[in-house]
Scaffold this active site. Structure first.
Site, PDB file in Angstrom:
ATOM      1  CG  ASP A  92     -14.092  -4.119  10.966  1.00  0.00           C
ATOM      2  OD1 ASP A  92     -13.115  -3.552  11.477  1.00  0.00           O
ATOM      3  OD2 ASP A  92     -15.177  -3.546  10.753  1.00  0.00           O
ATOM      4  CG  HIS A 149      -7.492  -0.395   5.778  1.00  0.00           C
ATOM      5  ND1 HIS A 149      -7.592   0.947   5.449  1.00  0.00           N
ATOM      6  CD2 HIS A 149      -8.698  -0.942   5.453  1.00  0.00           C
ATOM      7  CE1 HIS A 149      -8.799   1.197   4.950  1.00  0.00           C
ATOM      8  NE2 HIS A 149      -9.494   0.059   4.955  1.00  0.00           N
ATOM      9  CB  SER A 252     -11.766 -14.991   2.190  1.00  0.00           C
ATOM     10  OG  SER A 252     -11.130 -16.221   2.391  1.00  0.00           O
TER      11      SER A 252
END
Length: 286
Positions: A92, A149, A252
């Site tokens: 995200d 992921h 980050s």
């Protein structure tokens, strides 16, 4: 650089980045009820964290602020694209930049760039497969899900820990600090995929207490004084598209590199655009 940008950027050159991050690590891992609850409530309220997406919505159930920050999502909330040859977003966040790697150079912002050689730890041999390939840079804000992921199925070949500074990686700093992502401390994972080599670069930043991977655990801290590498040729680690790769203990940026003529980004994948884990951000062309 405007005066406001200078005030936000220039003091970072003299800040004791790693000391501050070590202090934040201690605070973020504290199980003191007052400290953890204060931090969690402040982040939720200030950044607008959507707790309805969290698998655990009772903030008192988190044993520390870091436990909250690296929280899991509800199962099935981020479906991984099943389209043929899809490249899934690894996190995200928001697109910082996405485009071509031109003669080994990766665009950062406002006329600034850095080299793939520098980003990947100084090895021209390691960077060569990505020359004239493509890259995407995704910035994770404090409100975002902070587990990363796999964008493609791959077999881990090598991991590299590159020591460096810990500048902020927000838009203002990216616009004004030359070579930002190749200056900050980072962890690089090189995978072999159906489309050839893929590099996933997890970039640290101020107050990013640690970067960890699912196969190694915490890679940093501690911060080494020189580049460290781990080879995995004799012990294959295969991760499928959508499987958890690692996490930022505080947030980050993740940068993905792919080789020449093997991939294309989705039309309209521009700087500032929000993306969600698992959504199709491009596709393989081989």
């Amino acid at each position: 650089m405007t005066f406001k940008e200078a005030l936000a950027t220039l003091p970072q050159y003299i800040l004791p980045h790693h000391f501050l991050s070590r202090m934040m690590r201690k605070l973020s891992r504290s199980e003191n009820t007052f400290i953890k609850t204060l931090f969690i409530k402040q982040i939720i309220n200030y950044y607008g964290v959507n707790m309805a997406e969290s698998s655990e919505q009772d903030i008192t159930a988190f044993k520390s602020f870091n436990h909250f920050f690296t929280r899991a999502l509800k199962p099935g909330l981020r479906p991984i694209s099943t389209e043929a040859n899809a490249i899934a977003s690894p996190a995200d966040g928001a697109i910082s930049q996405a485009g071509a790697i031109t003669d080994g150079n990766i665009f950062q912002a406002k006329g600034k760039s850095f080299t793939a050689v520098d980003l990947l730890g100084g090895s021209a041999e390691r960077a060569a497969p990505f020359n004239n390939g493509v890259f995407s840079t995704i910035y994770l804000a404090p409100k975002d899900y902070h587990r990363m992921h796999m964008p493609l199925t791959g077999t881990l070949r090598e991991m590299i820990h590159v020591p460096g500074r810990l500048f902020s990686v927000n838009t203002v700093t990216a616009n004004n600090v030359p070579g930002l992502f190749a200056r900050n401390e980072r962890v690089v994972a090189i995978f072999d995929t159906a489309a050839g080599p893929m590099a996933l670069v997890m970039v640290g930043a101020i107050f990013v207490c640690s970067i960890e991977t699912v196969w190694h655990g915490e890679v940093t801290p501690p911060s080494a004084s020189s580049v460290q590498t781990w080879q995995y040729n004799d012990k294959p680690i295969i991760l499928n598209i959508g499987e958890e790769l690692g996490r930022f203990n505080m947030g980050s940026t993740i940068i993905m590199l792919l080789g020449k003529d093997v991939a294309q980004w989705r039309e309209g994948l521009n700087a500032g655009q929000s993306v969600k884990l698992g959504e199709k951000i491009g596709w393989l062309t081989v």
